[in-house]
Design a protein around this motif. Structure first.
Motif: not given
Length: 296
Positions: A99, A158, A161-162, A164-167, A171, A180
């Motif tokens: 992480d 948004r 794609c989402d 925020d969900a991408v590490p 990005r 993606h």
């Protein structure tokens, strides 16, 4: 990666040893071992097998998945005095599913600076982040010449794609456009867009040859056949404002004017702003922003 092994062997024989460096190498070895042992092989697509005694992954499996030599990786876990490039650290961080905090710890133990967009960017001042928010409901982001997305507002999060969900380290507009599924399906003229982005990247690369972050990005992209096809055209395109069309999964077709606002005299960090080309797109952007706010 044989060069990496040769470099490691040479540096072990010649690098001076200090007490603090020795302690850091042992900490790095312990950290790598602990992260390796916590990952079940099934999590990275490997069979467990009946004779597996090692908890988690084997050393040779980590080496294979990271594209480094088994002996060289074994030396790392033995705290041998070898040098580690940022490209290898990046590969290990991905293989070991680190992480952001663990990734930062890995680079710190190795005495290296993380060149990915997950690292702090000095250009991102509080005033600049506030400007991104003030531009809502229009999507806006700060990118650099590698297409790393350094910051963005809720509407941009948004748009394709989402996000925020991408590490954070993934990005990057080029990586997302080539890999993606949601990002790709949102681009109306995908092939033309990919060719243009590859050509712009090549134009920007001329001023960054040999830099670790650029080498790391290109190494990842060149594993993708579609990117290699575009890259080998050797097309070069400069930056310019342009109209873009997206098919957003929440609000439908959007026709937007893309504008780059440069944040320094050099073509480095820039603010990317998408403004509506027609009233229908303006209304849809407002709905998209409302949905983004409702999603938190």
């Amino acid at each position: 990666m044989a060069q990496e092994n040769a470099a490691g062997i040479a540096s072990e024989a010649t690098a001076p040893v200090s007490k603090s460096a020795e302690i850091r190498r042992h900490e790095l070895a312990t950290f790598l071992r602990s992260r390796r042992e916590r990952i079940p092989p099934e999590q990275v697509g490997l069979p467990r097998g009946a004779r597996r005694r090692t908890p988690g992954l084997r050393r040779e499996e980590v080496a294979h998945l990271s594209a480094v030599g088994v002996t060289w990786y074994t030396w790392l876990e033995q705290a041998r005095n070898i040098q580690v490039s940022v490209q290898v650290l990046d590969a290990l961080a991905r293989t070991l599913l680190l992480d952001p905090s663990e990734r930062a710890h890995l680079f710190q133990l190795a005495g290296a600076a993380d060149p990915t967009p997950a690292a702090t960017c000095p250009s991102l001042t509080p005033a600049l982040r506030d400007t991104l928010r003030q531009l809502e409901p229009y999507p806006a982001a700060v990118q650099n010449s590698r297409y790393d997305i350094l910051a963005y507002n809720r509407a941009y999060a948004r748009l394709l794609c989402d996000l925020d969900a991408v590490p954070p380290e993934d990005r990057n507009c080029l990586l997302l456009a080539y890999t993606h599924p949601d990002w790709r399906s949102s681009i109306v003229h995908l092939d033309d867009t990919l060719r243009l982005m590859a050509a712009r990247l090549r134009a920007s690369l001329a001023g960054h040859l040999g830099e670790p972050a650029w080498k790391m990005l290109l190494k990842r992209l060149q594993t993708l056949p579609e990117f290699r096809e575009h890259w080998e055209r050797y097309e070069v395109v400069g930056n310019r404002s342009k109209t873009k069309e997206f098919l957003n999964p929440y609000v439908g077709h959007l026709t937007l004017e893309h504008t780059d606002l440069w944040l320094s005299p050099d073509p480095g960090p820039r603010m990317v702003i998408y403004t509506p080309k027609n009233e229908e797109t303006r209304e849809r952007l407002e709905r998209l922003y409302e949905l983004a706010c409702a999603a938190g």
